[in-house]
Design an enzyme around this catalytic site. Structure first.
Site, PDB file in Angstrom:
ATOM      1  N   PRO A 181      58.508   7.457  16.109  1.00 40.54           N
ATOM      2  CA  PRO A 181      59.422   7.937  15.060  1.00 40.54           C
ATOM      3  C   PRO A 181      58.797   9.096  14.298  1.00 40.54           C
ATOM      4  O   PRO A 181      57.656   9.004  13.849  1.00 40.54           O
ATOM      5  CB  PRO A 181      59.604   6.706  14.170  1.00 40.54           C
ATOM      6  CG  PRO A 181      58.348   5.906  14.388  1.00 40.54           C
ATOM      7  CD  PRO A 181      57.948   6.136  15.805  1.00 40.54           C
ATOM      8  N   MET A 182      59.542  10.188  14.159  1.00 47.73           N
ATOM      9  CA  MET A 182      59.022  11.381  13.480  1.00 47.73           C
ATOM     10  C   MET A 182      60.104  12.001  12.608  1.00 47.73           C
ATOM     11  O   MET A 182      61.156  12.418  13.112  1.00 47.73           O
ATOM     12  CB  MET A 182      58.515  12.396  14.513  1.00 47.73           C
ATOM     13  CG  MET A 182      57.278  11.924  15.258  1.00 47.73           C
ATOM     14  SD  MET A 182      56.826  13.021  16.623  1.00 47.73           S
ATOM     15  CE  MET A 182      58.052  12.553  17.857  1.00 47.73           C
ATOM     16  N   GLY A 232      62.836   8.064  10.786  1.00 43.90           N
ATOM     17  CA  GLY A 232      63.235   7.140   9.742  1.00 43.90           C
ATOM     18  C   GLY A 232      64.636   7.446   9.252  1.00 43.90           C
ATOM     19  O   GLY A 232      65.008   8.611   9.039  1.00 43.90           O
ATOM     20  N   GLN A 284      64.669   3.544  13.239  1.00 41.30           N
ATOM     21  CA  GLN A 284      63.662   3.081  12.293  1.00 41.30           C
ATOM     22  C   GLN A 284      64.310   2.995  10.914  1.00 41.30           C
ATOM     23  O   GLN A 284      64.760   4.006  10.367  1.00 41.30           O
ATOM     24  CB  GLN A 284      62.461   4.014  12.246  1.00 41.30           C
ATOM     25  CG  GLN A 284      61.345   3.463  11.359  1.00 41.30           C
ATOM     26  CD  GLN A 284      60.202   4.439  11.190  1.00 41.30           C
ATOM     27  OE1 GLN A 284      60.344   5.454  10.522  1.00 41.30           O
ATOM     28  NE2 GLN A 284      59.063   4.126  11.793  1.00 41.30           N
ATOM     29  N   TYR A 343      54.934   3.314   2.432  1.00 39.52           N
ATOM     30  CA  TYR A 343      56.342   3.226   2.039  1.00 39.52           C
ATOM     31  C   TYR A 343      56.643   1.819   1.522  1.00 39.52           C
ATOM     32  O   TYR A 343      55.751   0.983   1.412  1.00 39.52           O
ATOM     33  CB  TYR A 343      57.239   3.639   3.200  1.00 39.52           C
ATOM     34  CG  TYR A 343      57.017   5.081   3.601  1.00 39.52           C
ATOM     35  CD1 TYR A 343      57.191   6.118   2.672  1.00 39.52           C
ATOM     36  CD2 TYR A 343      56.588   5.426   4.874  1.00 39.52           C
ATOM     37  CE1 TYR A 343      56.964   7.445   3.012  1.00 39.52           C
ATOM     38  CE2 TYR A 343      56.359   6.753   5.232  1.00 39.52           C
ATOM     39  CZ  TYR A 343      56.548   7.747   4.289  1.00 39.52           C
ATOM     40  OH  TYR A 343      56.310   9.065   4.630  1.00 39.52           O
TER      41      TYR A 343
END
Length: 384
Positions: free
Chosen positions: A38-39, A72, A115, A187
């Site tokens: 995930p980026m 995300g 995500q 986070y």
């Protein structure tokens, strides 16, 4: 038309053959062991992923990636994140955009999970998305220990929990093959775990079992809502943004105290995020234990499938990936293969190498590693 990517190719590099074995776990049926990490990209105006986003992920699926983990995507909480251009997992427009993404990836024989993301205190003091909503976190404490925003009231945690569940249900309804919960990098969920950012005294802070309580409740509530076969992946990390020496677990025993309740609550696959997949997690442990990476320890302690990640296929760690000197050359995978054959992980997530080269997996499979495109910071500035 579905791409023919499951063919055994004669000139596949024999060192990486094992990484092209299929993988299946609950709702995830993968053609190989490669995942797209995930980026965050910020290319979804008003939180709506458009046709360009669908094409971006389709290219990686067409390039041979077994599992795509999306960037995300915000859960339906008004303080979930700071940027209006990050996609969301709510609203009819955003969900329709994600449905298009899912269909495009499936058309290429790929598997895709979103995500789910809440940035917590990392949203900052001056967010551009919902700027009138205060930033909220477990204790109103930033990663550097300063005061920022406010703490969640205990009574507000039920509403926050409902937002996580709503996003997960939306993901299943859209057609995603599972979900990943972002519990890493400082986070929101990670802020509950870390003693620096969680000083609550209401049963959700203090001891390690208390600090893991809210993440466990999130997993448990999602599992109840999506059913037993919908795969739940949980990403966690020791390090935080700009806090590379941070640790939520100082020993394997402490790591087990965090991970076991998450697995018991319903996590199927664990995704320990590291900056370098080959680095040992606990160097003070004797013998081979002192060389075992975080993915290896995670699998040993829990027994569940594990995803490794961290500078795979590149010769420079990602801390410089966002600056002018962040270019990286392609690197060999000998250590990765050794870890896999030792049983240290089940899947490997590839990040920057897949930004620069959507065909990275396919080229590896067909023995064309000399054609891999090196990562350049320019690749982050355009849709590719």
């Amino acid at each position: 038309m579905t791409a023919e990517l499951d063919i055994v190719v004669a000139d596949t590099d024999p060192k990486t053959d094992s990484l092209f074995e299929p993988f299946a776990h609950k709702s995830l049926k993968l053609r190989n062991r490669f995942a797209m990490a995930p980026m965050t990209r910020g290319f979804s105006p008003n939180g709506i992923p458009g046709e360009d986003v669908a094409a971006y992920y389709r290219r990686r699926a067409a390039g041979g990636v077994g599992l795509i983990i999306t960037e995300g995507t915000y859960i339906p909480d008004p303080a979930a994140g700071p940027m209006p251009s990050v996609p969301r997992l709510y609203s009819s427009e955003s969900l329709e955009g994600w449905r298009r993404v899912v269909d495009e990836v499936h058309a290429e024989g790929g598997v895709i999970i979103p995500q789910l993301w809440h940035t917590g205190v990392e949203r900052g003091e001056r967010p551009r998305f919902n700027p009138d909503v205060p930033t909220v976190s477990p204790s109103g404490i930033a990663l550097d220990g300063s005061t920022l925003g406010r703490a969640f009231e205990t009574a507000e945690l039920d509403t926050l929990l409902e937002a996580w569940v709503a996003a997960a249900v939306n993901a299943k309804d859209v057609g995603f093959d599972g979900i990943e919960l972002h519990g890493a990098h400082g986070y929101l969920l990670d802020e509950f775990l870390w003693d620096r950012t969680n000083v609550r005294d209401d049963g959700y802070g203090g001891s390690l079992p208390a600090r893991v309580r809210f993440p466990v409740e999130v997993v448990s509530a999602i599992r109840a809502a999506v059913g037993p076969e919908f795969a739940i992946v949980y990403r966690f990390s020791q390090w935080k943004s700009n806090q590379y020496d941070a640790r939520i677990a100082n020993t394997p025993t402490e790591l087990e105290q965090i991970l076991t309740p998450l697995v018991d609550a319903g996590v199927d696959i664990l995704h320990p995020s590291t900056r370098r997949h080959w680095e040992p997690a606990f160097e003070d442990e004797p013998g081979r234990d002192g060389t075992l990476g975080l993915a290896g320890w995670t699998k040993r302690l829990t027994g569940v499938p594990t995803i490794t990640v961290g500078s795979v296929g590149l010769d420079r760690v990602f801390t410089t990936a966002f600056t002018d000197d962040g270019d990286s050359r392609a690197a060999g995978l000998e250590e990765l293969v050794r870890q896999y054959e030792n049983g240290d992980f089940d899947l490997v997530a590839v990040g920057r190498a897949l930004i620069s080269d959507p065909q990275w997996v396919r080229k590896l499979q067909t023995g064309r590693t000399d054609e891999h495109i090196p990562f350049s910071t320019e690749h982050r500035k355009v849709l590719h």
